[in-house]
Every structure is written in structure tokens, then in C-alpha cells.
Design a protein around this motif. Structure first.
Motif, PDB file in Angstrom:
ATOM      1  N   ALA A  26     -32.938   2.148 -56.627  1.00 46.83           N
ATOM      2  CA  ALA A  26     -32.571   0.881 -57.236  1.00 46.83           C
ATOM      3  C   ALA A  26     -32.391   0.984 -58.740  1.00 46.83           C
ATOM      4  CB  ALA A  26     -33.641  -0.177 -56.929  1.00 46.83           C
ATOM      5  N   LEU A  69     -31.109  -4.412 -51.745  1.00 44.87           N
ATOM      6  CA  LEU A  69     -31.668  -3.406 -50.844  1.00 44.87           C
ATOM      7  C   LEU A  69     -31.255  -3.739 -49.415  1.00 44.87           C
ATOM      8  CD1 LEU A  69     -33.621  -0.922 -50.663  1.00 44.87           C
ATOM      9  CD2 LEU A  69     -35.404  -2.569 -50.058  1.00 44.87           C
ATOM     10  N   VAL A  75     -34.075  -4.670 -58.029  1.00 47.63           N
ATOM     11  CA  VAL A  75     -33.586  -5.314 -56.806  1.00 47.63           C
ATOM     12  C   VAL A  75     -33.814  -6.822 -56.895  1.00 47.63           C
ATOM     13  CG1 VAL A  75     -33.996  -5.577 -54.325  1.00 47.63           C
ATOM     14  CG2 VAL A  75     -33.888  -3.298 -55.338  1.00 47.63           C
TER      15      VAL A  75
END
Length: 383
Positions: A34, A46, A94
């Protein structure tokens, strides 16, 4: 100059494989970290899938991801891919998480559920938006699904759940026949039976029944159509509609007709034209009529988009498919929700060119890309 050496024949399979590889090279690379790269104004998303050997289909919907990569590269680059069974992902950067995992998750893949639940808990602690929470992936058990739909006012057949053969036999005289007998936690017509009477139920091989299981009332819309439109395909054939809910977007996928009461791809009128046969086999008038109805459904829908959104919300899902039928009065009855649906890659789709499957898939790529964009902003794309 000539040579006595025989020329090698072109290998068609190698040529096709090479073309596929070259096409894949055009797909932007998704990330497995990430923190990799510049997140820009939006964050990462994700995407959690089953690792090898951990789900029914792996890698799940890869051709869909490849299609999004070609058509919507900016959305695709926001993805961070995680497969269950691999090290825990870093959620730094994320802003949204989407679970593409088999259902019912906790009951069928408990290790994947535990991993996914830990990811979801951390994501929610960080304030990330979540699509198809691991807990919601148990709401598609047939008994639980019917309960939640009944509470939400979603029309669905009556469902009775049983844990054992003894319990099922005790219900034999209380059911409305014919009934559909199937596993409470199974998909894809596994151990599914259409039972016409109590005697037939008692005579069924005990090994053919899945436990826990459910018995649901069989719905036959044909008689109503015979009274309303005798010349309609719906009056003479069983039918099944399938639609997808991708966040706020409803995509109408297919309308199948079948002479068999349990409508599946192999039992449908399209099946004789599967694979290479669609290019060489003469198309009957019946099949052309079925294609016309299928195209109309894809283009125009059937007026039940809001119902499908409500059905998805009641299960806590935002990425899922629905199987259902409609009656002559226009009402719908929903049979099943599947958040781990299958799609055939374009070369394997039945009557793909005539049914404009490529155009359908492009609309799905667009809708899923919009979900990714919303999640990257930290917004949950609710139906």
C-alpha cells in the motif's frame, strides 16, 4: 534456394498464448504494497482474494481485473492486491477495502474468514470504507438470506431449514410441493433436487442430501404468462434472470430460458451453441427469440433495480449477483444472492458476439472501476 528440411507447421495454441501474454503486458500493474508509489489526493484500495488452493476459484475474476486495467488504468493503479494465506498487508495509505471471497465465508473457509476479519477490524479502526464485510459473507446462507429478505420486504420463496434427515422427514407433510431441496451453505446447484411429493422426499437417497439444508417452495411463473400472453416465451419455458449490484449500479446480465424447471447454463436454450458450436451451428428461430429477449433485458432491465439494491443492502453486501424470476404481473421473486459469482471469459461466453457480451463486460468494468474510485476517497459505495 530450396531446402530438403520439412517446414514446421505453425502452432496455433502457441500463437494464441503469445497474443494473450502481449495483451496482459498492456495492463497497468497493481500493487502488493500500500505504501508503494505516490497515493496522490486519493488513497489505495485493498482488494482481498483467496490465495491458491483456498477458494473455489483462484485467481478470482482475473480477466475482470485485466479488463479494468485496460479500460480504466487510473482506477486499476489504486488497487493493492492481497491473497489470503500470505503475510498480513500493511494498511498504511489504504482508504478502502473490498473483499472478493467465497461465501458463506466463516462456515466454508474459517481460516480465510479469521484473516479477513482481522483485516476488516483494522480497516474500520483506521476509518476505511469496507465492501462485503467478512461477517456479511455469511448472510447468503439460504435460511439466513430468506430471513433477512423477509424482514426487508423482499419477495422470496418460503424456506424451511433442517439439520438432519430425521428433521427433514418430520417436515415432509408440512411442505408445499413441489419443493427445491438444497444445501443451506452450497452454491452452483450442488446436491439440488426438485421434489414433487412427500413420498418422493422419503424415497430420496440420504447421501444425496446436503446438511444443513433447506426446502423452498418451487415457483413456476408460466401459468400466469399463459393467461396473459399465450405466445410469450415465458408462457412455455422456465426462465432465470441474473443481475449484478456493483455499489449503486445495477447491471442486468442475462435472461435464460429452459425446458427444465431448474434453469442453469447447461439446461438453457443457449447451451447447444456453447464454445466453437456458436460459430457453425444453425441458429433456430427459438434461440433467436431467446437472444432477442436476453438483449432486451440487458439493455432495458425490468424495473427491479431498486428491489435488487434493497435486497443487497439487507444482506450487508455491495458487490453481488442475483438470480430471480418475474411473473406476468411484473412482480419479481428472488431466489439467491451470490457475492462470489462466476463470469465466463469472453472466448468461453455462449453466443458472445450475437449477445454483445463484450459490451456487457465493458459496462461491468466501468461500474467496478467507479466502486474502486469511491473506496479510494474513503467512501463506501452503498447500493
Amino acid at each position: 534456394m530450396t531446402s530438403n528440411e520439412p517446414r514446421s507447421k505453425p502452432d496455433f495454441r502457441r500463437t494464441v498464448a503469445a497474443v494473450r501474454i502481449l495483451r496482459r503486458l498492456d495492463v497497468p500493474r497493481y500493487r502488493t504494497n500500500a505504501s508503494e508509489g505516490d497515493g496522490g489526493a486519493d488513497g489505495r484500495v485493498l482488494l482481498v482474494r483467496h490465495g491458491p488452493g483456498r477458494g473455489r476459484v483462484t485467481p478470482y475474476l482475473q480477466f475482470v481485473l485485466d479488463g479494468i486495467g485496460r479500460a480504466h488504468p487510473d482506477s486499476y493503479r489504486r488497487l493493492v492486491l492481497h491473497e489470503t494465506g500470505t503475510p498480513t498487508p500493511d494498511l498504511a495509505g489504504v482508504r478502502g477495502v473490498m473483499f472478493w471471497l467465497a461465501d458463506p465465508l466463516e462456515e466454508t473457509y474459517p481460516e480465510c474468514y479469521a484473516e479477513a476479519r482481522a483485516i476488516a477490524d483494522e480497516a474500520e479502526t483506521r476509518g476505511c470504507a469496507v465492501v462485503n464485510h467478512p461477517d456479511a459473507l455469511s448472510n447468503t446462507r439460504k435460511g439466513r438470506q430468506a430471513e433477512l429478505w423477509s424482514e426487508a420486504g423482499v419477495p422470496t420463496p418460503r424456506v424451511v431449514r433442517f439439520e438432519s434427515r430425521q428433521e427433514l422427514l418430520s417436515l415432509a407433510d408440512t411442505l408445499s410441493y413441489p419443493v427445491v431441496l438444497r444445501g443451506d451453505e452450497l452454491h452452483a446447484q450442488k446436491k439440488l433436487h426438485l421434489i414433487p411429493s412427500p413420498d418422493a422426499l422419503r424415497a430420496l437417497d440420504p447421501g444425496a442430501i446436503a446438511y444443513p439444508g433447506v426446502a423452498s417452495t418451487f415457483v413456476d411463473p408460466r401459468p400466469g404468462f399463459r393467461e396473459a400472453r399465450e405466445d410469450s416465451l415465458f408462457a412455455h419455458y422456465y426462465h432465470q434472470r441474473r443481475a449484478f449490484v456493483f455499489g449503486p449500479t445495477v447491471c442486468f446480465h442475462h435472461l435464460y430460458f429452459s425446458a427444465e424447471p431448474i434453469v442453469t447454463t447447461p439446461s438453457s436454450t443457449f447451451w447447444p451453441y456453447a464454445g466453437w458450436r456458436q460459430h457453425f451451428r444453425w441458429k433456430s428461430r427459438l434461440v433467436l427469440r431467446c437472444v432477442e429477449e436476453d438483449l432486451r433485458y440487458w439493455r432495458e432491465g425490468d424495473g427491479h433495480a431498486d428491489l435488487l439494491r434493497r435486497a443487497a443492502r439487507s444482506l450487508g453486501l455491495a458487490f453481488c449477483g442475483f438470480d430471480y424470476a418475474t411473473r406476468a404481473d411484473g412482480s419479481a421473486v428472488l431466489f439467491e444472492c451470490n457475492p462470489y459469482f462466476t463470469l465466463s471469459p469472453l472466448p468461453k461466453a455462449t453466443l458472445a458476439r450475437r449477445r454483445r457480451i463484450a459490451d456487457r463486460y465493458r459496462s461491468y468494468f466501468r461500474a467496478i472501476a467507479a466502486m474502486i474510485d469511491a473506496l479510494a476517497r474513503g467512501e463506501a459505495p452503498s447500493p
